[in-house]
Enzyme design. Structure first.
Site, short mmCIF file in Angstrom:
data_model
loop_
_atom_site.label_atom_id
_atom_site.label_comp_id
_atom_site.label_asym_id
_atom_site.label_seq_id
_atom_site.Cartn_x
_atom_site.Cartn_y
_atom_site.Cartn_z
N ARG A 96 -67.42 42.07 8.87
CA ARG A 96 -66.70 42.98 9.77
C ARG A 96 -66.76 42.50 11.22
O ARG A 96 -65.79 42.66 11.98
CB ARG A 96 -67.28 44.39 9.65
CG ARG A 96 -66.58 45.44 10.48
CD ARG A 96 -67.18 46.82 10.26
NE ARG A 96 -66.83 47.39 8.98
CZ ARG A 96 -67.67 47.57 7.96
NH1 ARG A 96 -68.95 47.20 8.08
NH2 ARG A 96 -67.27 48.10 6.84
N TYR A 97 -67.89 41.97 11.64
CA TYR A 97 -68.09 41.49 13.00
C TYR A 97 -68.18 39.96 12.98
O TYR A 97 -68.70 39.39 12.02
CB TYR A 97 -69.38 42.07 13.60
CG TYR A 97 -69.43 43.57 13.61
CD1 TYR A 97 -68.78 44.31 14.59
CD2 TYR A 97 -70.14 44.26 12.62
CE1 TYR A 97 -68.85 45.69 14.60
CE2 TYR A 97 -70.22 45.65 12.63
CZ TYR A 97 -69.56 46.36 13.62
OH TYR A 97 -69.62 47.73 13.62
N ARG A 100 -71.91 38.17 12.30
CA ARG A 100 -72.85 38.63 11.28
C ARG A 100 -72.12 39.13 10.04
O ARG A 100 -70.97 39.58 10.12
CB ARG A 100 -73.77 39.72 11.83
CG ARG A 100 -73.07 40.94 12.40
CD ARG A 100 -74.00 41.66 13.37
NE ARG A 100 -73.43 42.85 13.96
CZ ARG A 100 -72.65 42.86 15.04
NH1 ARG A 100 -72.30 41.70 15.62
NH2 ARG A 100 -72.20 43.99 15.55
N CYS A 109 -81.92 51.06 -5.89
CA CYS A 109 -82.83 51.50 -4.83
C CYS A 109 -84.07 52.13 -5.46
O CYS A 109 -84.04 52.57 -6.62
CB CYS A 109 -82.16 52.54 -3.93
SG CYS A 109 -80.76 51.91 -2.99
N CYS A 113 -80.59 58.47 -2.04
CA CYS A 113 -80.34 59.51 -1.05
C CYS A 113 -79.07 60.27 -1.43
O CYS A 113 -78.07 59.66 -1.81
CB CYS A 113 -80.19 58.89 0.34
SG CYS A 113 -81.60 57.88 0.86
N CYS A 116 -75.86 59.14 0.58
CA CYS A 116 -75.61 57.70 0.67
C CYS A 116 -74.12 57.38 0.78
O CYS A 116 -73.31 57.88 0.00
CB CYS A 116 -76.20 57.00 -0.55
SG CYS A 116 -75.91 55.21 -0.58
N ARG A 118 -72.84 54.56 0.11
CA ARG A 118 -72.46 53.65 -0.98
C ARG A 118 -72.76 54.28 -2.34
O ARG A 118 -72.94 53.58 -3.33
CB ARG A 118 -73.20 52.31 -0.84
CG ARG A 118 -72.76 51.50 0.37
CD ARG A 118 -73.16 50.03 0.27
NE ARG A 118 -72.68 49.30 1.43
CZ ARG A 118 -73.48 48.76 2.36
NH1 ARG A 118 -74.79 48.85 2.24
NH2 ARG A 118 -72.96 48.13 3.39
N ASP A 279 -71.73 59.79 7.23
CA ASP A 279 -70.45 59.22 6.81
C ASP A 279 -69.71 60.18 5.88
O ASP A 279 -70.29 61.08 5.27
CB ASP A 279 -70.68 57.89 6.09
CG ASP A 279 -71.22 56.83 7.03
OD1 ASP A 279 -70.63 56.63 8.10
OD2 ASP A 279 -72.25 56.20 6.69
N ASP A 316 -69.84 55.30 12.24
CA ASP A 316 -69.11 54.21 11.58
C ASP A 316 -67.69 54.71 11.36
O ASP A 316 -67.46 55.62 10.56
CB ASP A 316 -69.78 53.86 10.25
CG ASP A 316 -70.03 52.36 10.12
OD1 ASP A 316 -69.13 51.60 10.51
OD2 ASP A 316 -71.11 51.97 9.66
N LYS A 323 -68.91 50.30 13.98
CA LYS A 323 -69.68 51.37 14.62
C LYS A 323 -69.26 51.54 16.08
O LYS A 323 -68.95 50.57 16.76
CB LYS A 323 -71.17 51.05 14.58
CG LYS A 323 -71.78 51.01 13.19
CD LYS A 323 -73.26 50.73 13.29
CE LYS A 323 -73.86 50.55 11.90
NZ LYS A 323 -73.37 49.32 11.23
#
Length: 359
Positions: A96-97, A100, A109, A113, A116, A118, A279, A316, A323
């Site tokens: 995206r950037y 990075r 995981c 959560c 989440c 994702r 999100d 985001d 972000k």
């Protein structure tokens, strides 16, 4: 709360197990089974031991115990709320950037959560990790793009990998000349601190690149003695840590809790980094706050704690636009024709001042 009761012998993954351990009422079994059919559940012994079953609004339970409201999808919620797919040139990579990339190695995981972003990519029927072919293609992409300075290992949680496999991945990345920073996003030191062994810490350190770890925690109770020891082991080994938290309704959406959380990070030698606005992931509306409330909390935090304890409040932007800081503003311009430009500044008490001062 830090000592694990013998009854918490294993990670809880089924609604019936949550009910048997007093973490959910039996009357909700049918609803929780519907949630479990769609979204992954995992509550480690360490996290289960932190939950107060007598508190219906327990902030740890709100993060990890499924809720029937997760099956309610509101307008604007999206399976890919931050637009990872739009910036994924090859499997496992999000670019995206310019400098990075995200490298999504695994889709599992230690805990799942309930908020989440994702959540549609992990859990029942989903792949647990990249195939060897996809891994090789992702490495080839990173090698070919010399602008990539930082690789962020995410998923899932990369510290679910074995130390042996993680060491291999770290060495592969460090061997790429233009990759100088390897950042690892994880909840493991809080959710399953026993995984942060000497072997795991050794795997994180690699010649040719600098390792950073971003720890996700949302409530000060998560930073138990064992979690703090796991973080200290990494920091003492020369690995710097920063924090990531999500602003969550009923968990940390008050000034006192945020203050305690950020101070706890700093006491652990972890620099507060991001406070994420929730999100627009499906079924998470009951955990999101408003942006205005988040801004009010950040104003309050500015006046309550040291600069070391200040995270950046970020959103985001849906659709993959990255972000953006969304914290409160403190500066506005006041300009009279023909006169020097002056600014109106608000201090942490809410009082306004003119800069430069009037003569």
């Amino acid at each position: 709360m830090n000592r694990i009761d013998p009854k918490w012998a294993a990670t809880l993954r089924q609604p019936a197990e949550l009910i048997d351990h007093g973490l959910a009422p039996a009357s909700q079994l049918a609803d929780l089974e519907r949630v479990a059919a769609r979204y992954a559940i995992a509550v480690t012994p360490e996290i289960a031991a932190l939950i107060d079953p007598d508190d219906p609004g327990d902030p740890i339970a709100r993060q990890f115990i499924p809720n029937a409201l997760e099956l309610v999808r509101e307008a604007g919620e999206h399976a890919d709320p931050i637009g990872d797919d739009a910036h994924s040139p090859v499997a496992g990579i999000v670019h995206r950037y310019p400098d990075r990339v995200l490298f999504k190695l695994v889709h599992v995981c230690a805990v799942y959560c309930r908020f989440c972003f994702r959540r549609e990519m992990v859990g029942p029927g989903k792949a647990s990790a990249l195939s060897q072919g996809a891994y090789d293609n992702a490495l080839a992409y990173i090698r070919a793009h010399t602008e990539i300075w930082e690789v962020i290992l995410t998923g899932g949680d990369p510290l679910m990998l074995s130390p042996r496999r993680l060491a291999e991945i770290m060495a592969d990345l460090a061997a790429i000349d233009h990759v100088k920073i390897i950042r690892i996003h994880t909840r493991v030191p809080v959710a399953e601190p026993s995984r942060i062994s000497e072997a795991m810490i050794a795997a994180l350190k690699v010649e040719g690149a600098t390792t950073w770890v971003a720890l996700h925690a949302n409530h000060p109770r998560e930073l138990t003695a064992t979690a703090r020891a796991a973080c200290a082991g990494m920091i003492d080994a020369g690995i710097p840590l920063v924090s990531q938290s999500v602003l969550l309704r009923g968990v940390n959406d008050n000034a006192a809790t945020l203050e305690a959380l950020m101070r706890a990070f700093v006491e652990c030698r972890i620099k507060p980094y991001y406070l994420h606005h929730g999100d627009l992931a499906p079924g998470t509306a009951h955990l999101r706050t408003t942006l205005e409330h988040g801004q009010d909390l950040m104003r309050s935090l500015r006046g309550r704690v040291s600069g070391l304890c200040q995270p950046e409040y970020v959103l985001d932007i849906p659709g993959g636009h990255g972000k953006a800081p969304v914290g409160p503003g403190y500066l506005s311009q006041e300009r009279e024709p023909g006169q020097e430009t002056r600014y109106r500044i608000v201090d942490y008490c809410g009082d306004f001042h003119i800069y430069p001062p009037e003569p």
